[in-house]
Design a protein around this motif. Structure first.
Motif, PDB file in Angstrom:
ATOM      1  N   ALA A  19      58.285  27.006  73.165  1.00 51.57           N
ATOM      2  CA  ALA A  19      59.388  27.957  73.024  1.00 51.57           C
ATOM      3  C   ALA A  19      59.064  29.006  71.971  1.00 51.57           C
ATOM      4  O   ALA A  19      59.323  30.188  72.157  1.00 51.57           O
ATOM      5  CB  ALA A  19      60.664  27.216  72.660  1.00 51.57           C
ATOM      6  N   ILE A  23      59.340  33.007  72.819  1.00 50.10           N
ATOM      7  CA  ILE A  23      60.484  33.798  72.370  1.00 50.10           C
ATOM      8  C   ILE A  23      60.142  34.516  71.079  1.00 50.10           C
ATOM      9  O   ILE A  23      59.755  33.888  70.104  1.00 50.10           O
ATOM     10  CB  ILE A  23      61.726  32.913  72.134  1.00 50.10           C
ATOM     11  CG1 ILE A  23      62.192  32.344  73.459  1.00 50.10           C
ATOM     12  CG2 ILE A  23      62.850  33.698  71.479  1.00 50.10           C
ATOM     13  CD1 ILE A  23      63.488  31.596  73.362  1.00 50.10           C
TER      14      ILE A  23
ATOM     15  N   ALA B 192      68.645  20.029  73.297  1.00 51.04           N
ATOM     16  CA  ALA B 192      67.739  19.684  72.206  1.00 51.04           C
ATOM     17  C   ALA B 192      67.647  20.905  71.303  1.00 51.04           C
ATOM     18  O   ALA B 192      67.657  22.034  71.777  1.00 51.04           O
ATOM     19  CB  ALA B 192      66.369  19.318  72.755  1.00 51.04           C
ATOM     20  N   THR B 197      65.520  27.302  68.403  1.00 54.34           N
ATOM     21  CA  THR B 197      65.854  27.274  69.828  1.00 54.34           C
ATOM     22  C   THR B 197      66.864  26.180  70.156  1.00 54.34           C
ATOM     23  O   THR B 197      66.996  25.179  69.458  1.00 54.34           O
ATOM     24  CB  THR B 197      64.609  27.046  70.698  1.00 54.34           C
ATOM     25  OG1 THR B 197      64.094  25.747  70.416  1.00 54.34           O
ATOM     26  CG2 THR B 197      63.558  28.096  70.456  1.00 54.34           C
ATOM     27  N   PRO B 225      66.295  36.632  75.231  1.00 55.70           N
ATOM     28  CA  PRO B 225      66.029  36.223  76.612  1.00 55.70           C
ATOM     29  C   PRO B 225      66.274  34.726  76.790  1.00 55.70           C
ATOM     30  O   PRO B 225      66.102  33.943  75.856  1.00 55.70           O
ATOM     31  CB  PRO B 225      64.546  36.564  76.813  1.00 55.70           C
ATOM     32  CG  PRO B 225      63.980  36.712  75.452  1.00 55.70           C
ATOM     33  CD  PRO B 225      65.095  37.131  74.566  1.00 55.70           C
ATOM     34  N   ILE B 227      65.032  31.571  78.824  1.00 61.38           N
ATOM     35  CA  ILE B 227      63.824  31.251  79.583  1.00 61.38           C
ATOM     36  C   ILE B 227      64.025  29.959  80.365  1.00 61.38           C
ATOM     37  O   ILE B 227      64.296  28.905  79.794  1.00 61.38           O
ATOM     38  CB  ILE B 227      62.616  31.161  78.639  1.00 61.38           C
ATOM     39  CG1 ILE B 227      62.352  32.560  78.067  1.00 61.38           C
ATOM     40  CG2 ILE B 227      61.382  30.665  79.381  1.00 61.38           C
ATOM     41  CD1 ILE B 227      61.498  32.566  76.852  1.00 61.38           C
ATOM     42  N   ARG B 229      62.657  27.014  82.748  1.00 56.96           N
ATOM     43  CA  ARG B 229      61.527  26.272  83.323  1.00 56.96           C
ATOM     44  C   ARG B 229      62.120  25.276  84.283  1.00 56.96           C
ATOM     45  O   ARG B 229      62.938  24.445  83.909  1.00 56.96           O
ATOM     46  CB  ARG B 229      60.762  25.526  82.232  1.00 56.96           C
ATOM     47  CG  ARG B 229      59.848  26.412  81.442  1.00 56.96           C
ATOM     48  CD  ARG B 229      58.937  25.585  80.564  1.00 56.96           C
ATOM     49  NE  ARG B 229      58.320  26.432  79.572  1.00 56.96           N
ATOM     50  CZ  ARG B 229      58.913  26.803  78.449  1.00 56.96           C
ATOM     51  NH1 ARG B 229      60.111  26.338  78.165  1.00 56.96           N
ATOM     52  NH2 ARG B 229      58.309  27.591  77.601  1.00 56.96           N
ATOM     53  N   THR B 238      65.698  27.575  77.844  1.00 55.01           N
ATOM     54  CA  THR B 238      65.482  27.708  76.407  1.00 55.01           C
ATOM     55  C   THR B 238      66.157  28.973  75.896  1.00 55.01           C
ATOM     56  O   THR B 238      65.920  30.063  76.408  1.00 55.01           O
ATOM     57  CB  THR B 238      63.982  27.719  76.079  1.00 55.01           C
ATOM     58  OG1 THR B 238      63.417  26.530  76.620  1.00 55.01           O
ATOM     59  CG2 THR B 238      63.753  27.748  74.584  1.00 55.01           C
ATOM     60  N   LEU B 239      67.029  28.777  74.915  1.00 53.37           N
ATOM     61  CA  LEU B 239      67.818  29.869  74.354  1.00 53.37           C
ATOM     62  C   LEU B 239      67.482  29.989  72.885  1.00 53.37           C
ATOM     63  O   LEU B 239      67.021  29.033  72.270  1.00 53.37           O
ATOM     64  CB  LEU B 239      69.312  29.540  74.489  1.00 53.37           C
ATOM     65  CG  LEU B 239      69.741  29.055  75.876  1.00 53.37           C
ATOM     66  CD1 LEU B 239      70.949  28.162  75.775  1.00 53.37           C
ATOM     67  CD2 LEU B 239      70.047  30.249  76.740  1.00 53.37           C
TER      68      LEU B 239
END
Lengths: 207, 682
Positions: A19, A23, B192, B197, B225, B227, B229, B238-239
C-alpha cells in the motif's frame, strides 16, 4: 492456532508495504502532532513564520469572503467576537485565504484589508496563500476550517468552528468548538473535542 | 481612474453581491439551480398506514448537491418539518452518492437528479374526509465550484380515505430509486489499519470497481485514490486514512460493481483480517459440520459398515482397536487436507470453484460411481478384501488392517463430498475466503468432526457395549448395506448422463460391466486355484482399462442443455435477475445441481408440490433456476455473493428493491407460505 498471529502479521505487513508503494502519502496533519511550520506574506506586506509564535496559542482560520458560510459567521458578528476574545487573551489569530487567482474568494492585499475594515474584523494577520501551499499543508478543506495550535506548537484542535453547520442556524447560539478549545488550553486542560468535521464551502484551490 | 481605484470599485460591487448572496437563504426565494418537489407514494392516505414521501431534486447541469456525509466540503440536504400532531416522519434514505472532485478535494454528492425517500406514519386517529398536510422547509447547498445556498417550502395536502390509494407513477419512481439505496452487506467486511492506510476486505466474487463512502469524516482521506485488489472472492480496498487517530467503527457505504451490476451496501466493518466471525467460530462450525456429515445419506452406509467391523474387532486388543481408530481418523483428516490443498491450489490459479466442484467433472463422477459400485459388489460378497493376506501372518494382517482403516477414512471423505451439510457449506465458504493456513484449519475441523464419532467408539470400550454382538445377522446386514451403495452408483450414473448425454451413459454402463467382471474374476481368484494365477492379472488389466474410461467421455456440452425441464422455472442468468429486480418484481432463485441430493429432495417434495407453486404464483414471484450441475462461473459468483460455496441455495428477492433473504436449505412445503408472507409482507 498460535500460528495465526505471525500469519496475520505477515499478511498485514505485506499489505502495508504494498500500500505504501502505491499510495502517495499526503501530509495529513493530526491532532497531538507538531503543527507544520510555514512562512507567509500578510496583507500588510510583512512576512510571518508560524514558528515565530512559539510560546503563544495560534488559531488558523481558513476564509473566503464570498462563501455563504463565512458570510454567515461575519454577518452575525460571531467571528469578529471570537477574534476579539482570543486576541484579548494573547492568542495569535491568522486568517488564511487559499483561493487561487480567478477563483471565488481570491483577494489582493488591498482587497483583504478593505474587507477587514468593512467587517470590523481583527485577526492578527491575513495570510495570502494564492498557491494553496499552506492550505494543502494543513489539508484545509472548507471555509471556515479552524485549527488551534498550543504554545508548544502542537496541533490541539482541527475542524468546524461550531456545531451549527446549517446555513439557517444561528452561530451566536451554537456550541463554538474553537472557543471551548481556547478556554481549555488556557486553563491547562486537555481539549475535549479535538477533531470535528469541518463544514462550509470547499477551499477554491488552484486546480 | 487609476487601476487600484477600479479594483476597489469592482471589489465593492463584489462585496455587495456577496452580502446579497449571503442573505439569499431568505426563505421562499425561488431556488435557481435546484428544483425541489415533495412527492407522495399515495394519493389517498389511510389512517395509521405508513407510506413513503420523496424529495425530488432536479439539479442544473454542472451543479451538485451533497450526500449525508458531504465529504471534503459542502452540506447535506436538510428539511425542517412542520408536521401536524401525531404524524411522524423517518430519516431520509439516501441513494449512494458519487465522488465529485474539485481540485485537491473530493465531495460526495449528486448531480442532475436525486430522489430522497422517507417514511411517513399518519396517526390512526385520522378519519376519512380529513386532509393530511405535510409542510417543511428544505434547505440545501448547491455548488459548481462556487456554492449557493437555496431553500424552498415543501408542502403536500393528501386526502384521507378508508383505504390507501397508491399513485402508480410515483410508486414506480420510488421503486426505481430504491435500487440505489444501500442494502445490508450479505458478507462480513473487515478492516486492517496501518499508520497511513485503512484496508477493507470482503468476500464477493468478481468485483471490478469499488468505492467506499464513509459515514463519518476523518476515517479516510476523501480525495486519496481508492485501490482495489480483487482476486476470486477476495477483495481488498486500500484507502488512505484520515485525521482520526483512533477508529471506533468503520461504517459507510461500499459501492461495488460486479458483472451482476452495481450495488451499494451499508457496511459496518470489524477489525482484523478474518471477518466478523472469529476463526475459532469457523472452526467450531466446521467441527459441527463434520459431525453432521456422519449421518448424511452419502456417508451413513460406509460408517455403519465400519461400525460392523468394530464389532468384529472385539477380539482384538484395546490398543489395536485404538490404533485402527486413529489410523481411520488420520485417513479422514489427510483426505480433507488433500481436498483443502486442491481447493486452495485451484483458488490460487484464480478459478472460481466451490465445494462439490469435483462432481462437476464427469470423469470424477464416473470414477466415484465405479468405486462405489465396486464397494457394493464387495458388500454383496462377490469378492472380499484382505482375506488373501489374513493367513500370511499376524504382522501383515495388522499392516493391511491399518492400511484398510486408512483408506476407509479416505473413502468416507470422498463419499461425503456430495452431501453438503448446512454448517459445512458455511465453513467452506469461509475457507474459500480465509488465508490458506486458516482455511486449512477449517478443513482440519471438518475432518476431526467427521472422524470423531468412530474414533471415540474405538477409544471408549464402554460405549461399544451399546453396539450389538456380532453374528450371522452381520452378513445379512452387510449384504443389505450394499443396496444404498448401488443406489448411490445409480444416482451418479444419472448425474453422468445429465452431464454428458447418452454417450456418457454408454461409457458409464461399460465401466459398470467391466468393474463387475473384474470383481467377479477377483472373487473367483480368491476361491479357486485356477483363478489364483490369472484372476489377479486379468482383474488388474480390467481395472487399468477402466482408468482410461474418463477419456472416452464426450466433451461436456458448453451450451446449456435443456436441464431445466419444468416450464415453471426460468433458467438463471445474472442479466435476467438484474432485469427482474430493476422492474421491482419479486424473484426466487433456486441454486441446485443434479448431483446434490438435498436439492433433488427439495425439488421433488417442496417445489414440485402444487400448493407451493400456487403460493409463488399468488405473490407473482418469478422463479429462476440456477443449475450448477456443470461448472458455471455466474452461478459460482452468485453463491459467493451469499458466502456460500455449495448448493442448495435458495434466495428470495422480495422486490421493490428490498434486500435478498436466504432461505433454509431444508424446506417443508408449509414453510414456503410462511416465509413468503413474512418476507414479502401482507
Amino acid at each position: 492456532m498460535r500460528w495465526m498471529g505471525p500469519v496475520t502479521a505477515a499478511v498485514v505487513v505485506t499489505g502495508a508495504v504494498a500500500a505504501t508503494l502505491t499510495i502517495p502519502t499526503a501530509a495529513a496533519v493530526r491532532v497531538g502532532q507538531p503543527a507544520p511550520d510555514f512562512t507567509a506574506r500578510t496583507s500588510t506586506g510583512q512576512t510571518v513564520r508560524l514558528g515565530d509564535y512559539r510560546g503563544r496559542i495560534v488559531v488558523l482560520e481558513w476564509a473566503n469572503h464570498e462563501c455563504p458560510f463565512v458570510v454567515k459567521h461575519y454577518q452575525s458578528g460571531n467571528m469578529q467576537k471570537l477574534q476579539q476574545e482570543a486576541k484579548a487573551k494573547g492568542v495569535v489569530w491568522l486568517s488564511i485565504v487559499s483561493s487561487a487567482p480567478g477563483q471565488q474568494g481570491f483577494v489582493t492585499a488591498e482587497q483583504a484589508n478593505a474587507i477587514l475594515k468593512e467587517r470590523k474584523a481583527s485577526p492578527t494577520a491575513v495570510l495570502l496563500d494564492p498557491e494553496g501551499t499552506i492550505g494543502r499543508l494543513y489539508g484545509a478543506r472548507t471555509t471556515p476550517h479552524m485549527f488551534v495550535i498550543d504554545r508548544a506548537g502542537i496541533l490541539q484542535y482541527m475542524g468546524a468552528i461550531d456545531d451549527a453547520p446549517g446555513l439557517n442556524q444561528d452561530p451566536t447560539k451554537a456550541n463554538n468548538y474553537v472557543r471551548a478549545a481556547l478556554q481549555q488550553l488556557m486553563a491547562g486542560q486537555k481539549v475535549t473535542t479535538p477533531t470535528t468535521q469541518p463544514y462550509g464551502c470547499s477551499v477554491k484551490y488552484r486546480p | 481612474m487609476d487601476r487600484s481605484k477600479g479594483l476597489r470599485l469592482g471589489w465593492l460591487v463584489l462585496l455587495l453581491v456577496s452580502w446579497l448572496v449571503g442573505t439569499l437563504p431568505a426563505w421562499g426565494a425561488t431556488p435557481r439551480y435546484v428544483q425541489a418537489d415533495l412527492l407522495s407514494e399515495v394519493q389517498v392516505v389511510q389512517p395509521g398506514q405508513p407510506f413513503w414521501v420523496g424529495l425530488q431534486m432536479r439539479i442544473a447541469p454542472g451543479w451538485h448537491v451533497y450526500w449525508q456525509n458531504p465529504g471534503d466540503a459542502g452540506d447535506r440536504v436538510r428539511v425542517d418539518w412542520q408536521l401536524p400532531a401525531g404524524v411522524t416522519i423517518g430519516e431520509w434514505l439516501w441513494p449512494y452518492p458519487q465522488r465529485i472532485p474539485n481540485g485537491p478535494l473530493v465531495s460526495f454528492g449528486y448531480k442532475n437528479e436525486v430522489l430522497l425517500l422517507a417514511p411517513v406514519t399518519p396517526p390512526a386517529t385520522l378519519s376519512p374526509g380529513q386532509t393530511l398536510d405535510l409542510r417543511g422547509e428544505a434547505i440545501w447547498l448547491v455548488c459548481q465550484t462556487d456554492c449557493v445556498p437555496e431553500a424552498t417550502t415543501l408542502s403536500l395536502s393528501l386526502p384521507v380515505g378508508s383505504q390507501a390509494v397508491v399513485d402508480p407513477a410515483v410508486a414506480a419512481r420510488f421503486d426505481q430509486v430504491r435500487w440505489s439505496h444501500p442494502q445490508p452487506a450479505p458478507w462480513p467486511v473487515s478492516y486492517a489499519l496501518t499508520a497511513d492506510t485503512l484496508t477493507l476486505r470482503w468476500p464477493e466474487g468478481d468485483v471490478q470497481r469499488a468505492v467506499f463512502f464513509p459515514l463519518t469524516d476523518g476515517v479516510i482521506t476523501n480525495a486519496a485514490p481508492q485501490i482495489l485488489r480483487s482476486q476470486g472472492s477476495r477483495n481488498e480496498l486500500t484507502l488512505q486514512r484520515g485525521y482520526l487517530e483512533e477508529l471506533s467503527t468503520v461504517e459507510g457505504v461500499l459501492v461495488a460493481t460486479t458483472s451482476l451490476g452495481t450495488r451499494a451496501y451499508h457496511i459496518v466493518a470489524t477489525p482484523d483480517g478474518t471477518g466478523s466471525t472469529p476463526w475459532w467460530q469457523w472452526l467450531g462450525l466446521a467441527f459441527v459440520g463434520g459431525l453432521l456429515l456422519n449421518v448424511m445419506p452419502c456417508v451413513l452406509p460406509i460408517l455403519s459398515l465400519k461400525t460392523l467391523h468394530l464389532v468384529d474387532k472385539v477380539r482384538q486388543s484395546p490398543a489395536q482397536v485404538r490404533t485402527s481408530g486413529l489410523v481411520y481418523g488420520a485417513g479422514v483428516v489427510l483426505s480433507f487436507w488433500a481436498l483443502a490443498g486442491g481447493l486452495l491450489g485451484l483458488r490460487a490459479l484464480g478459478q472460481q470453484l466451490g465445494w462439490g466442484f469435483q462432481l462437476q467433472s464427469p470423469g470424477m463422477v464416473l470414477g466415484l460411481m465405479l468405486v462405489l459400485f465396486a464397494v457394493a459388489l464387495n458388500l454383496s460378497g462377490v469378492f472380499t478384501v484382505g482375506t488373501r493376506w489374513v493367513g500370511a501372518g499376524q504382522s501383515l494382517t495388522e499392516k493391511s488392517g491399518y492400511l484398510g482403516e486408512f483408506f476407509s477414512g479416505v473413502l468416507a471423505t470422498v463419499a461425503a463430498t456430495p452431501c453438503t451439510a448446512p454448517f459445512m457449506a458455511t465453513a467452506i465458504g469461509a475457507a474459500l475466503t480465509l488465508p490458506p493456513l486458516a482455511a486449512l484449519g477449517v478443513f482440519t475441523g471438518l475432518g476431526v468432526g467427521f472422524a470423531l464419532p468412530y474414533v471415540l467408539l474405538c477409544f471408549v470400550p464402554a460405549w461399544r457395549r451399546w453396539l450389538p454382538r456380532p453374528g450371522n445377522w452381520m452378513h445379512t446386514l452387510q449384504q443389505l448395506l450394499a443396496f444404498p451403495l448401488y443406489a448411490a452408483a445409480a444416482w451418479l450414473l444419472w448425474v453422468l448422463t445429465r452431464q454428458t448425454g447418452t454417450d456418457g451413459l454408454a461409457v458409464g454402463l461399460l465401466g459398470l460391466l467391466l468393474v463387475g467382471l473384474a470383481a467377479w474374476l477377483y472373487g473367483q481368484g480368491q476361491r479357486h486355484t485356477w483363478g489364483r494365477r490369472w484372476g489377479l492379472v486379468v482383474t488388474l488389466a480390467l481395472v487399468g482399462f477402466c482408468l482410461t474410461l474418463p477419456g472416452w467421455l464426450p466433451v461436456p456440452d458448453k451450451t446449456p442443455a435443456p436441464l431445466v425441464t419444468e416450464t415453471l422455472w426460468e433458467p438463471f442468468t445474472p442479466a435476467r435477475l438484474e432485469e427482474l429486480r430493476r422492474q421491482g418484481r419479486p424473484v426466487f432463485v433456486n441454486v441446485t445441481a443434479a448431483w446434490c441430493l438435498s436439492c433433488q429432495v427439495n425439488e421433488r417434495l417442496v417445489f414440485g408440490r402444487p400448493e407451493v407453486q400456487q403460493a409463488f404464483r399468488q405473490r407473482g414471484v418469478h422463479l429462476l433456476k440456477a443449475d450448477w450441475t456443470r461448472q458455471d462461473p455466474d452461478i459460482t459468483q452468485l453463491l459467493q455473493t451469499f458466502g456460500r460455496s455449495g448448493v442448495p441455495l435458495y434466495v428470495l428477492y422480495p422486490g421493490q428493491d428490498r434486500a435478498p433473504v436466504v432461505w433454509p436449505s431444508r424446506l417443508h412445503p408449509d414453510q414456503v407460505k410462511t416465509l413468503l408472507s413474512s418476507q414479502m409482507g401482507g
